[in-house]
Write an enzyme that holds these catalytic residues in place. Structure first.
Site, mmCIF file in Angstrom:
data_model
loop_
_atom_site.group_PDB
_atom_site.id
_atom_site.type_symbol
_atom_site.label_atom_id
_atom_site.label_comp_id
_atom_site.label_asym_id
_atom_site.label_seq_id
_atom_site.Cartn_x
_atom_site.Cartn_y
_atom_site.Cartn_z
ATOM 1 N N MET A 279 34.034 50.251 35.457
ATOM 2 C CA MET A 279 32.911 50.499 34.831
ATOM 3 C C MET A 279 33.059 51.280 33.760
ATOM 4 O O MET A 279 32.514 52.262 33.423
ATOM 5 C CB MET A 279 31.772 51.231 35.965
ATOM 6 C CG MET A 279 31.554 50.041 37.051
ATOM 7 S SD MET A 279 30.563 51.197 38.262
ATOM 8 C CE MET A 279 31.529 50.551 39.780
ATOM 9 N N VAL B 31 54.038 3.121 58.847
ATOM 10 C CA VAL B 31 52.440 2.780 58.897
ATOM 11 C C VAL B 31 52.040 2.837 60.283
ATOM 12 O O VAL B 31 50.788 3.305 60.602
ATOM 13 C CB VAL B 31 52.155 1.227 57.982
ATOM 14 C CG1 VAL B 31 50.820 1.273 58.265
ATOM 15 C CG2 VAL B 31 52.836 1.467 56.579
ATOM 16 N N ILE C 105 34.624 47.680 47.084
ATOM 17 C CA ILE C 105 35.295 48.289 46.154
ATOM 18 C C ILE C 105 34.189 48.659 45.160
ATOM 19 O O ILE C 105 33.834 47.759 44.254
ATOM 20 C CB ILE C 105 36.448 47.588 45.499
ATOM 21 C CG1 ILE C 105 37.579 46.778 46.666
ATOM 22 C CG2 ILE C 105 36.946 48.101 44.395
ATOM 23 C CD1 ILE C 105 38.319 48.056 47.361
ATOM 24 N N GLY D 57 36.519 38.341 33.237
ATOM 25 C CA GLY D 57 37.744 37.995 33.973
ATOM 26 C C GLY D 57 37.532 36.633 34.810
ATOM 27 O O GLY D 57 36.613 36.757 35.320
ATOM 28 N N ASP E 45 23.348 40.053 42.704
ATOM 29 C CA ASP E 45 23.706 41.174 41.521
ATOM 30 C C ASP E 45 23.766 40.257 40.180
ATOM 31 O O ASP E 45 23.934 39.073 40.002
ATOM 32 C CB ASP E 45 24.978 42.022 41.488
ATOM 33 C CG ASP E 45 24.857 42.839 42.694
ATOM 34 O OD1 ASP E 45 23.850 43.306 43.196
ATOM 35 O OD2 ASP E 45 25.938 43.291 43.159
ATOM 36 N N LYS F 265 21.722 45.828 38.872
ATOM 37 C CA LYS F 265 21.361 47.032 38.279
ATOM 38 C C LYS F 265 22.286 47.176 36.974
ATOM 39 O O LYS F 265 23.266 46.586 37.002
ATOM 40 C CB LYS F 265 22.043 48.230 39.321
ATOM 41 C CG LYS F 265 21.362 48.402 40.692
ATOM 42 C CD LYS F 265 21.663 49.719 41.449
ATOM 43 C CE LYS F 265 23.215 49.424 41.823
ATOM 44 N NZ LYS F 265 23.190 48.473 43.147
#
Length: 460
Positions: free
Chosen positions: A383, A23, A306, A412, A247, A269
């Protein structure tokens, strides 16, 4: 307020620690870090304290406690198992107006040790006034995650430049505004990345208030859905943003992490949605905001590089000579597959991995090349929801068996994650059973789902 938080300068001051066990070790390490001269009063020492004694970092007093050992002592810590002795130390120290801490006995403490976040010279202390130390530790861990490890370097450099700012800006409010601009700008990022030359250049450029653009674009990959997959750097950047452009894939809860006075604008979009933003308009908005001197965070689902058009947005800023940086994110393929228990590569079944965009103009050519190769591979299709019939036709036309295993993962890494396993023959049916957003995984590794699935099971 039960305690007044005070930062005490212990450098070269004498501190007495009564007790030589484990301690005591923890307290002594903190005291030594603060520059204190530590006397340890005990008839024996733990192995680690013996090492500190041999290194001349502590002074060992092999004796019983006596009031004489409190002479010239700034504060005292009692870390023994002897309650009577602890009580005695507490009473004598109080009479001599010496700060005292009896470990794990709150009533016998005139001061307590908080949970500490050390980014010296930046120090953050968290305390529950001794009522819930574990809670204090958990809060400290959250703060640890927010503050960059090299933040102290920023404070040290700012300290060296402080007189320069004081001499340049005679008005106190002007100095305050300047430092706010510096600490919210590129200066901090340069220092954190050990680029002191650029940091100094940025400092003097800001001080002279030249015509250089002070706005900045930061691409931030928000990850595939689970807020916990946002990177530490991503969280830090959200706290600095003036404007956040996000987004539709962004979880709404993530916007709660944004600085309260920042502006959040949805520039998402969607297919066949006339109200959706086109990429040209997004680029123009980014350029406009950066030219106004705003720190703009472009928050994208997954990873910006990506299939996220991150490169196009950086090109737009590059054309005007603006500043930018990139914070990578966990891309949807990696996150969704991991949460579904599907290893995208496997030494026996898949040694190659291909990410494919179903909307790509050369989608058919890519599939054709893969069908001709003799590689063992996994295909991940982004997509693909509205292109499922095209995917089936294209794969069929290029010698993919109707028995080719396929996983359709929707939403996911979120609590609504759904994993549907089938083959190429029933892909359209699987897509119709799923919800957006979806990602498709094609290959033998899909069959690992039943064996390795874990996320949905722990959330039942």
């Amino acid at each position: 307020m039960n305690y007044l938080p005070v930062f005490v300068n212990l450098r070269s001051k004498f501190v007495l620690v009564v007790g030589g066990g484990i301690v005591s070790e923890r307290k002594i390490q903190l005291l030594l870090k603060a520059g204190a001269k530590v006397n340890v009063l005990s008839d024996n020492l733990s192995p680690n304290l013996i090492l500190l004694k041999e290194q001349n970092k502590i002074i060992w007093i092999n004796d019983k406690f006596h009031e004489k050992y409190l002479k010239k002592i700034y504060l005292v810590i009692a870390a023994t198992n002897n309650e009577i002795l602890n009580q005695k130390i507490f009473e004598i120290a109080n009479k001599k107006f010496i700060l005292v801490n009896v470990v794990d006995d709150l009533e016998k403490c005139s001061f307590i040790f908080p949970s500490i976040v050390d980014r010296s010279p930046i120090i953050v202390a968290v305390s529950s006034s001794g009522t819930a130390p574990v809670l204090s530790r958990l809060i400290r861990e959250k703060i640890e995650a927010i503050l960059p490890f090299k933040l102290g370097n920023v404070a040290n450099l700012a300290g060296k430049l402080r007189n320069t700012v004081k001499n340049f800006f005679l008005n106190c409010s002007d100095r305050r505004y300047f430092w706010e601009k510096i600490f919210n700008g590129s200066f901090v990022n340069y220092v954190l990345h050990n680029n002191l030359k650029l940091a100094i250049q940025n400092f003097y450029s800001e001080m002279k208030n030249d015509s250089t653009l002070h706005g900045e674009l930061i691409l931030v990959g928000a990850g595939p859905g689970d807020l916990g997959l946002l990177t530490l750097r991503g969280f830090q950047v959200l706290q600095q943003a003036d404007v956040v452009l996000y987004d539709y894939l962004i979880q709404r809860d993530m916007l709660n992490l944004v600085r309260r006075d920042a502006q959040c604008i949805c520039v998402g979009k969607r297919v066949n949605d006339k109200k959706s933003w086109n990429q040209k308009d997004i680029n123009n908005l980014i350029v406009e905001l950066v030219m106004k001197g705003k720190k703009v965070v472009r928050l994208k689902g997954g990873d910006s590089f990506i299939f996220g058009r991150g490169g196009e947005e950086l090109e737009a800023i590059k054309k005007i000579g603006g500043n930018f940086q990139v914070v990578p994110g966990v891309t949807a393929a990696i996150g969704a597959a991991s949460y579904a228990g599907i290893p995208l590569t496997h030494r026996q079944y898949s040694q190659n991995l291909f990410f494919v965009n179903a909307y790509s103009h050369d989608f058919s050519n890519v599939i054709a090349c893969l069908s001709l190769s003799k590689l063992s591979y996994t295909i991940v299709i982004y997509m693909g929801r509205t292109k499922c019939e095209l995917i089936v036709t294209t794969l069929n036309n290029h010698s993919f068996s109707i028995k080719t295993p396929i996983a359709v993962i929707s939403q996911g890494t979120t609590m609504k994650q759904q994993v549907l396993i089938g083959t190429l023959s029933n892909l359209v049916e699987l897509i119709n059973q799923s919800t957006s957003p979806t990602i498709l995984i094609i290959g033998k590794v899909v069959y690992f789902h039943d064996k390795l699935k874990w996320f949905n099971d722990i959330n039942k």
